[in-house]
Scaffold this active site. Sequence first.
Site, PDB file in Angstrom:
ATOM      1  N   CYS A 264       0.692  -1.189  -0.111  1.00 42.01           N
ATOM      2  CA  CYS A 264      -0.018  -0.101   0.057  1.00 42.01           C
ATOM      3  C   CYS A 264       0.669   1.206  -0.023  1.00 42.01           C
ATOM      4  O   CYS A 264       0.611   2.023  -1.007  1.00 42.01           O
ATOM      5  CB  CYS A 264      -0.927  -0.114   1.305  1.00 42.01           C
ATOM      6  N   LYS A 325       6.839  -6.696   7.197  1.00 45.95           N
ATOM      7  CA  LYS A 325       6.315  -6.108   8.643  1.00 45.95           C
ATOM      8  C   LYS A 325       6.399  -7.504   9.148  1.00 45.95           C
ATOM      9  O   LYS A 325       6.039  -8.489   8.461  1.00 45.95           O
ATOM     10  CB  LYS A 325       5.351  -5.226   8.783  1.00 45.95           C
TER      11      LYS A 325
HETATM   12  C1  UDX Z   1      -1.404  -0.157   5.405  1.00 42.62           C
HETATM   13  C2  UDX Z   1      -2.354   0.774   6.242  1.00 42.62           C
HETATM   14  O1  UDX Z   1      -1.943   0.774   7.496  1.00 42.62           O
HETATM   15  C3  UDX Z   1      -3.816   0.386   6.010  1.00 42.62           C
HETATM   16  O2  UDX Z   1      -4.676   0.955   6.674  1.00 42.62           O
HETATM   17  C4  UDX Z   1      -3.966   0.411   4.471  1.00 42.62           C
HETATM   18  O3  UDX Z   1      -5.157   0.279   4.083  1.00 42.62           O
HETATM   19  C5  UDX Z   1      -2.982  -0.710   3.571  1.00 42.62           C
HETATM   20  O4  UDX Z   1      -1.810  -0.067   4.024  1.00 42.62           O
HETATM   21  P1  UDX Z   1      -0.122  -2.329   5.579  1.00 42.62           P
HETATM   22  O5  UDX Z   1       0.612  -2.134   4.301  1.00 42.62           O
HETATM   23  O6  UDX Z   1      -0.549  -3.821   5.905  1.00 42.62           O
HETATM   24  O7  UDX Z   1      -1.129  -1.190   5.926  1.00 42.62           O
HETATM   25  O8  UDX Z   1       0.940  -2.163   6.826  1.00 42.62           O
HETATM   26  P2  UDX Z   1       1.105  -1.171   8.111  1.00 42.62           P
HETATM   27  O9  UDX Z   1       1.109  -1.755   9.529  1.00 42.62           O
HETATM   28  O10 UDX Z   1       0.479  -0.033   7.913  1.00 42.62           O
HETATM   29  O11 UDX Z   1       2.882  -0.944   8.009  1.00 42.62           O
HETATM   30  C6  UDX Z   1       3.260  -0.349   6.694  1.00 42.62           C
HETATM   31  C7  UDX Z   1       4.876  -0.317   6.552  1.00 42.62           C
HETATM   32  O12 UDX Z   1       5.150   0.674   7.451  1.00 42.62           O
HETATM   33  C8  UDX Z   1       5.707  -1.503   7.056  1.00 42.62           C
HETATM   34  O13 UDX Z   1       6.732  -1.808   6.432  1.00 42.62           O
HETATM   35  C9  UDX Z   1       5.885  -1.089   8.528  1.00 42.62           C
HETATM   36  O14 UDX Z   1       7.141  -1.870   9.164  1.00 42.62           O
HETATM   37  C10 UDX Z   1       6.322   0.399   8.395  1.00 42.62           C
HETATM   38  N1  UDX Z   1       6.233   1.092   9.641  1.00 42.62           N
HETATM   39  C11 UDX Z   1       4.975   1.181  10.190  1.00 42.62           C
HETATM   40  C12 UDX Z   1       7.043   1.661  10.321  1.00 42.62           C
HETATM   41  O15 UDX Z   1       8.109   1.803   9.851  1.00 42.62           O
HETATM   42  N2  UDX Z   1       6.692   2.402  11.534  1.00 42.62           N
HETATM   43  C13 UDX Z   1       5.810   2.587  11.928  1.00 42.62           C
HETATM   44  O16 UDX Z   1       5.483   3.044  13.185  1.00 42.62           O
HETATM   45  C14 UDX Z   1       4.408   1.828  11.412  1.00 42.62           C
END
Ligand code: UDX
Length: 438
Positions: A264, A325
């Site tokens: 996403c 993640k």
């Molecule tokens: C995301 C959105 O959260 C969701 O609402 C949307 O519709 C789809 O995209 P997702 O891609 O499944 O969901 O994962 P998310 O938990 O949001 O993490 C995205 C990325 O950001 C990961 O690589 C995660 O490791 C990173 N991340 C997240 C960080 O580096 N720091 C954070 O504090 C949070």
Amino acid sequence: MKNITVIGTGYVGLVSGAGLSDFGNKVICADIDKSKIKSLKAGIIPIYEPGLKEVVDRNVNNGRLTFTTDIPQAVRNSDVIFIGVGTPEGKNGEADLTAVFTVAELIGRNLDNYKVICTKSTVPIGTGTNLISIINKNKKQEVKFDYVSNPEFLREGAAVQDFLMPNRIVLGATSKKALQIMQDVYRPLYINETPIIYTDVPTAEMIKYASNAFLALKISYINEIANLCEAVGADVHVVAKAMGSDGRISPKFLHPGPGFGGSCFPKDTKALLSLSNALNEPMKTVEAAIATNDQQKVRMFNKLLNLLDNDIQGKTIAVLGLSFKQMTDDVRESASIVMISKIIDNDGLVNAYDPVAEENMKELYPNINYCSDWQEAVKDADAVVIMTEWHEFRGLDLVKIKLLVKTPIILDTRNILNIKDLITLGFKFDNVGRKSKN
Ligand code: UDX
């Protein structure tokens, strides 16, 4: 309760279909991919998503959830049709809408009475208008339909929970009638008083991009603060905690790391940027968030190189964690891809381990050494790199690692290891925005 067809059985379609059947609707999940539907009919879930199998099994058993490859028939048998097919990144960062347009044609051709056509896939702002005209062009009978934009906000790894207990539902519709039908579709949530935002189609489409790009911005911002913390000797975790205590900022998505990945944020930020440029309303903030993120992934490799005194040739690096993640087997845009490719490009060797993502990474890197557990991966390694915050890595036995590795070097890109322990055990280490000197 409604008769629903969900077209597309990927992360979005399958979780939505299963969740909607759990709300009491009768749902057909349809896909052109025969092998996927065959697996689903046999009770096999093609993706790793905690809790999904339980919801699917429960609703298959009570007769509310079925699977088919016969999309025309499924369309004809439904009151509401959800589009949940993929919108991958196109050549120039724009969203590739081929699958969504094909589905719209198919829906148009099979429209036999009034239906609500609802898009869950993330589509650029303005796509709703195009889909309405495609459906109209392909209609064989003079029947009416309404269009609804109902974006998904599902986090992989927590998608079932996010669907069944969302923070909010966004419904952008072309008529009041369609909104009433959608209220019925989401009846348990409506009764529960989950916030429902009723709006028009372009606003709903914009909410999705604005939300994802904002979260991406937040991550890139804290990553840059972390990098500056390194330069000034500050601790980014304490900074983030204090920032997050301010209700205006909130503590979520302030965790520094190796750069965001997944299906996403990388795709949606690029699609928003591409759209804003096309409309001559450039978004410098989003552009910067993307550039910062790309750089953050490279920075992790440079940290490794630094720990190895710039000598990686012929060295074995244990890469722990491959998914973008924890709690998912998805490796799309994972920071570990950049790490692995750079290690290989610089003539290093990779011992890779992930609890669930190995098969997906094998499609990209079939020839690196995949290990069945972290112990095997770190054995005789010249350095260990943690790329994903899996629970099993949070409690890594550092004493055991010290005994198994060739040299005690650890790069913790997720900041999950205890710094005091690393210092006491004599590791040479680095992390993101915290102390690393012993
Ligand atoms: C995301 C959105 O959260 C969701 O609402 C949307 O519709 C789809 O995209 P997702 O891609 O499944 O969901 O994962 P998310 O938990 O949001 O993490 C995205 C990325 O950001 C990961 O690589 C995660 O490791 C990173 N991340 C997240 C960080 O580096 N720091 C954070 O504090 C949070």
